[in-house]
Enzyme design. Structure first.
Site, PDB file in Angstrom:
ATOM      1  N   GLY A  75       0.690  -1.206  -0.082  1.00 27.98           N
ATOM      2  CA  GLY A  75       0.003   0.092   0.089  1.00 27.98           C
ATOM      3  C   GLY A  75       0.697   1.196  -0.339  1.00 27.98           C
ATOM      4  N   VAL A  88       9.218  -1.231  -3.108  1.00 24.70           N
ATOM      5  CA  VAL A  88      10.414  -1.390  -2.849  1.00 24.70           C
ATOM      6  C   VAL A  88      11.640  -1.786  -3.839  1.00 24.70           C
ATOM      7  CG1 VAL A  88      11.966  -2.327  -0.899  1.00 24.70           C
ATOM      8  CG2 VAL A  88       9.692  -1.870  -0.358  1.00 24.70           C
ATOM      9  N   ASP A 136       3.639  -2.026  14.904  1.00 23.70           N
ATOM     10  CA  ASP A 136       2.900  -2.808  13.816  1.00 23.70           C
ATOM     11  C   ASP A 136       3.992  -3.907  13.860  1.00 23.70           C
ATOM     12  OD1 ASP A 136       1.808  -3.500  11.709  1.00 23.70           O
ATOM     13  OD2 ASP A 136       2.682  -2.174  10.358  1.00 23.70           O
TER      14      ASP A 136
END
Ligand SMILES: *[C@@H]1O[C@H](CO)[C@@H](O)[C@H](O)[C@H]1NC(C)=O
Ligand SMILES: *[C@@H]1O[C@H](CO)[C@@H](O)[C@H](O)[C@H]1NC(C)=O
Ligand SMILES: *[C@@H]1O[C@H](CO)[C@@H](O)[C@H](O)[C@H]1NC(C)=O
Ligand SMILES: *[C@@H]1O[C@H](CO)[C@@H](O)[C@H](O)[C@H]1NC(C)=O
Ligand SMILES: *[C@@H]1O[C@H](CO)[C@@H](O)[C@H](O)[C@H]1NC(C)=O
Ligand SMILES: *[C@@H]1O[C@H](CO)[C@@H](O)[C@H](O)[C@H]1NC(C)=O
Ligand SMILES: *[C@@H]1O[C@H](CO)[C@@H](O)[C@H](O)[C@H]1NC(C)=O
Ligand SMILES: *[C@@H]1O[C@H](CO)[C@@H](O)[C@H](O)[C@H]1NC(C)=O
Ligand SMILES: *[C@@H]1O[C@H](CO)[C@@H](O)[C@H](O)[C@H]1NC(C)=O
Ligand SMILES: *[C@@H]1O[C@H](CO)[C@@H](O)[C@H](O)[C@H]1NC(C)=O
Ligand SMILES: *[C@@H]1O[C@H](CO)[C@@H](O)[C@H](O)[C@H]1NC(C)=O
Ligand SMILES: *[C@@H]1O[C@H](CO)[C@@H](O)[C@H](O)[C@H]1NC(C)=O
Length: 819
Positions: A540, A544, A660
């Protein structure tokens, strides 16, 4: 108060930081943090066998003869050579020849790199045919008077070796030998080589006999004469056992009260976080003197004190080496280090290193008084759990004042004349007499050791955390106001705080002025213009890319979808968080780019990808998956332990909640060493606050139910998520799996139900079946269960989790007898 991120192109970065800055006693312990990834390699290195036609080796050092040398990079001025015609048996070849200067003359060395150089002179006063003990001379270099009215008489223990650390710039480095009137000068051997970048730090606490005076800046432009180098509590360390060929001597002769301290030794491995390899050899850190506690309790000794002889009225650089090899537990020992009884510094090993058996050092500039001694003591602090103190090593270097009265190079930019190259032989026969003709045998320099001992194989030396505070200054502007405020992000191990009344630092737009900014052109170059072929991940947030910076460093480039305003907060959070924390088990940020509305983060490249990818195949919506991992149970435990260490550091060292934690945010390098990544959602878990009210963020399947219920974020929320990761590692399946019956969908619920039945082995990754020691599995299951407890207060800390996991590993390796 300075943070100095070397440019991303440098292989090594270090931050200088001062600690304890705001504390009442105003003690400033300036230490340095060293971070680097590549080896220390020497470019400019000269080891000269003076007056010799041949090369010779002493232990691991290879000295090149300076007569008829083929080398064009050093030169010898007007002088003659002398060869001992009656050497004592066993005298090394290095000490059987010398160069003699009857009037001022010099050596010149071509230097290609700026920096601090180690310069050593070897003097071995043999007596035939010339009695070298009659010499009387000065030695100077770069405007520093290194030796004055120097002679080597009456020495019972030759060679006399004088060692200096001198800042040298690119060009020709000249060393002048100046005999006193009607005398001569001599030298048997010279060493000059570039010291590691972190050899000297620039600004440190300035201590006088009356106490702390402030900060002493400008050490990098200072020259030093090494006076004492002490392996406290240990044995002599010879040059061959030191990376920089230094000698270390025992401390016993300097300790005032021999009964006040005991020698202690450590036989384990030092923590790899330490930068021991460059600061001091491991053997310095593996031995120490500890306060004789028994005596201390009977109030005879309150401290142990050493006195080191120094010149009066002079200034010294003092480096004190520590490594807590005593503690059973990391924060047992906090003690006072004192210099001249007036200056007291609090040494808190845990606070500096976060782990036991981790080397660190403290640097001070100390003015000497009239006593001729510098007194150093270590004693317990009343609040320490363990009323003891220790010291591992110590170096004292005299600062050499610059003096204009010494020769400076007449033409520093001239290049050295290449001497006519004649073949040489090795080794040199004893009986050659000055001036010996060079024998015309073929060049036989093949005995040169092939290995460069500076190729410290595989030494990712890691991180020496020896520091405490940094001020990174950022100009912060609140998003919806024009008010600009200066906030110093005090990185006490990483806790940012802005001096404002509100707690809205997270809504401010900060323009960062850290040295991590990379030009967009460098990013384009690194990723080959964002070539789709080098995409290694997508989500999202954007894509990379794998890339290579111009200096050859492999990186991962995370580029947020260009043109979108979203994600700015996460982008900045990640830069702020990552720029101030460094840990072996946290992915480090190499740079960022915010040119042209880009939001690009550049990280160290992690060869082996995410933990999730190693564990199982997973399509994006996690609806299907199948185990594929061939990771052994030990490997998995190592990965969990490493991740736990990273999170522990984040919590206790940096006071940051990750928010996270999940298997896609744990990355593995080429050696399967795990590092925690992605700090975009991280929040400061500010010291006094036990929780932070916030909207729920994080990833489904990993979310702490308490956080979900109460909207209160605590460190224990990360612990919960980590518990889910532990189960993923055990079962090789995602946290949420949609293709299975309802009761199996949520990994945490499902696995805990099996754990409660005592049948966790039924759901382990088929690959692991029969390979896990039942005790290890039981410990692991208990650990995961504790992490997943409903109430955060009942969950363990990351440190406790790390310990339990280590225990599980020990059980697996049967290092501990079964319970
Ligand atoms: C000096 O030159 C010789 C050969 O000319 C070379 O082997 C050596 O590496 C050079 N040393 C330094 C320190 O540059
Ligand atoms: C070396 O230092 C001098 C003076 O500080 C500077 O002018 C020069 O550029 C430096 N050279 C290199 C190669 O860093
Ligand atoms: C060195 O010797 C000279 C005379 O030979 C003397 O004038 C000078 O004071 C001495 N310097 C030191 C530092 O001893
Ligand atoms: C060396 O010893 C001689 C006598 O043995 C003495 O006269 C001289 O002062 C000593 N020199 C030094 C530098 O100690
Ligand atoms: C050597 O150094 C001393 C002290 O610095 C100085 O007094 C003396 O003049 C120097 N000698 C020569 C020959 O330069
Ligand atoms: C403590 O010191 C006393 C007296 O010096 C000695 O008798 C005793 O054995 C010591 N105790 C320990 C545990 O070392
Ligand atoms: C130290 O030496 C300097 C000159 O070298 C002198 O001015 C100063 O008074 C000395 N200080 C002491 C305490 O002797
Ligand atoms: C060390 O202990 C002695 C007494 O044993 C005391 O006089 C001295 O002040 C102490 N030093 C420090 C720095 O505590
Ligand atoms: C580390 O030291 C600082 C300042 O002395 C203190 O505020 C902090 O609580 C210490 N941290 C730990 C974990 O001991
Ligand atoms: C340790 O140092 C502190 C000041 O930093 C001082 O207050 C305390 O008395 C010292 N402790 C001992 C036992 O000397
Ligand atoms: C302090 O450390 C020593 C190790 O030298 C240990 O024997 C002792 O039990 C420790 N004391 C406490 C209170 O932890
Ligand atoms: C992990 O990295 C090593 C070294 O780069 C490589 O040989 C290996 O194939 C990698 N394993 C995986 C699963 O990517």
């Amino acid at each position: 108060m300075l943070i100095n991120f070397a440019s991303a192109g440098k292989s090594r970065q270090w931050l200088m930081m001062s600690m304890d800055k705001l504390h009442h006693h105003k003690v400033i312990l300036t230490l340095l943090l060293l971070i680097h990834s590549s080896d220390y390699a020497l470019t400019d290195k000269y080891l000269i066998n003076s007056g010799s036609i041949s090369d010779t080796a002493i232990s691991t050092q290879y000295f090149v003869g300076d007569v008829d040398s083929c080398s064009s990079n050093f030169s010898v001025g007007e002088s003659s050579r002398v060869v001992d015609d009656n050497p004592a048996p066993g005298t090394p070849f290095l000490y059987r020849t010398a160069r003699i200067f009857r009037k001022q003359s010099s050596y010149g060395f071509q230097i290609t790199q700026n920096g601090t150089y180690v310069v050593r002179f070897h003097f071995y006063p043999f007596s035939t045919p010339t009695n070298l003990a009659d010499a009387l001379f000065n030695v100077s270099a770069n405007g520093f008077s290194l030796l004055s009215n120097f002679s080597v008489q009456n020495t019972s223990n030759p060679p006399v070796i004088k060692e200096f650390a001198i800042p040298i710039e690119v060009g020709i480095f000249m060393i002048y030998f100046t005999p006193q009137k009607s005398f001569f000068a001599f030298v048997n051997a010279i060493e000059a080589f570039l010291a590691p970048e972190d050899f000297i730090s620039d600004g440190v606490s300035h201590v006088t006999p009356a106490g702390l005076k402030g900060t002493y800046n400008g050490l990098l432009s200072q020259a030093f004469h090494i006076i004492h180098r002490i392996n406290v509590g240990g044995f002599t360390i010879t040059p061959s056992n030191d990376l920089l060929w230094r000698s270390w001597t025992p401390d016993d002769g300097y300790l005032f009260l021999p009964n006040s301290a005991n020698n202690i030794a450590f036989y384990g491995e030092l923590n790899s976080l330490g930068a021991a390899a460059n600061s001091a050899p491991d053997n310095v850190y593996k031995t120490a003197k500890e306060l004789n506690i028994n005596h201390s309790r009977s109030s005879i000794f309150f401290n142990m004190t050493w006195g080191f002889d120094v010149n009066k009225n002079s200034t010294y650089f003092v480096r004190v080496h520590f490594c807590d090899i005593i503690s059973q537990d990391v924060d047992d020992i906090v003690f006072n280090l004192s210099i001249y009884n007036q200056f007291i510094d609090k040494i808190d090993p845990y606070n500096i290193t976060y782990h036991p058996a981790t080397p660190f050092h403290g640097d001070y500039v100390v003015d000497s008084d009239d006593s001729g001694y510098v007194n150093i003591s270590a004693g317990p602090r009343s609040k320490s759990l363990n009323q003891t103190a220790f010291l591992n090593g110590l170096e004292i270097m005299e600062m050499i004042k610059r003096s204009g009265a010494y020769p400076v190079p007449s033409n520093p930019n001239k290049t050295l004349q290449s001497a006519p190259c004649k073949p040489r032989k090795t080794p040199e026969p004893n009986k050659t007499v000055e001036p010996a003709p060079a024998p015309s045998k073929p060049n036989t320099l093949t005995s040169k050791p092939k290995k460069n001992i500076f190729a410290i194989a595989s030494s990712v030396v890691g991180v020496a955390f020896v520091l405490i505070l940094i001020g990174v200054f950022m100009k912060c502007r609140k998003a919806n106001s024009v008010e600009t405020r200066e906030c110093s992000v005090l990185l006490y191990g990483g806790r940012p705080f802005c001096r404002t009344n509100d707690r809205t630092a997270d809504t401010s737009v900060c323009s960062l002025s850290l040295g991590l900014k990379l030009p967009f052109s460098e990013i384009l170059h690194a990723t080959n213009n964002f070539n789709p072929k080098v995409i290694i991940g997508e989500g999202g947030f954007g894509k990379v890319y794998r890339g290579t910076l111009r200096d050859g460093k492999k990186v991962a480039v995370k580029r947020r979808q260009p043109g979108q305003g979203q994600g700015l907060y996460e982008f900045q959070t990640e830069i702020i968080v990552l720029s101030k924390i460094r840990h072996r088990h946290l992915v480090s940020l190499i740079g960022y780019c915010d040119e042209r509305h880009e939001m690009i983060l550049v990280y160290e490249f992690m060869e082996n990808g995410t933990l999730q990818d190693l564990l199982y195949d997973s399509s994006e919506d996690c609806s299907t998956s199948s185990p594929r991992s061939e990771l052994s149970w030990e490997q998995r435990l190592e990965i969990c332990i490493a991740s736990a260490m990273g999170l522990d550091y984040l919590h206790r060292g940096a006071r940051i909640i990750h928010r996270d934690v999940k298997s896609t945010n744990i990355l593995l390098d080429e050696n399967y060493v795990a590092k925690v990544a992605d700090f975009g959602l991280s929040k400061s878990g500010d010291g006094d606050q036990t929780h932070i009210s916030t909207d729920v963020k994080g990833s489904f399947g990993y979310l702490d139910p308490e956080y979900f219920r109460c909207m209160q974020l605590t460190y224990k929320s990360d612990v919960y998520s980590f518990g889910v990761v532990l189960l993923e590692v055990l079962c090789s399946r995602p946290a949420i799996k949609r293709s299975v019956p309802r009761e199996e969908m949520n990994l945490a619920e499902w696995a805990i139900s099996w754990q409660k039945k005592g049948q966790l082995e039924k759901i382990v990754d088929p690959f692991l079946v029969g390979k896990i020691n039942p005790n290890s599995l039981r410990k692991f299951g208990e650990t995961a269960e504790k992490c997943l407890r409903d109430s955060g207060a009942d969950r363990p800390t990351m440190r406790e989790v790390e310990r339990d996991l280590r225990n599980a590993l020990d059980l697996q390796q049967a290092r501990i007898p079964r319970e």
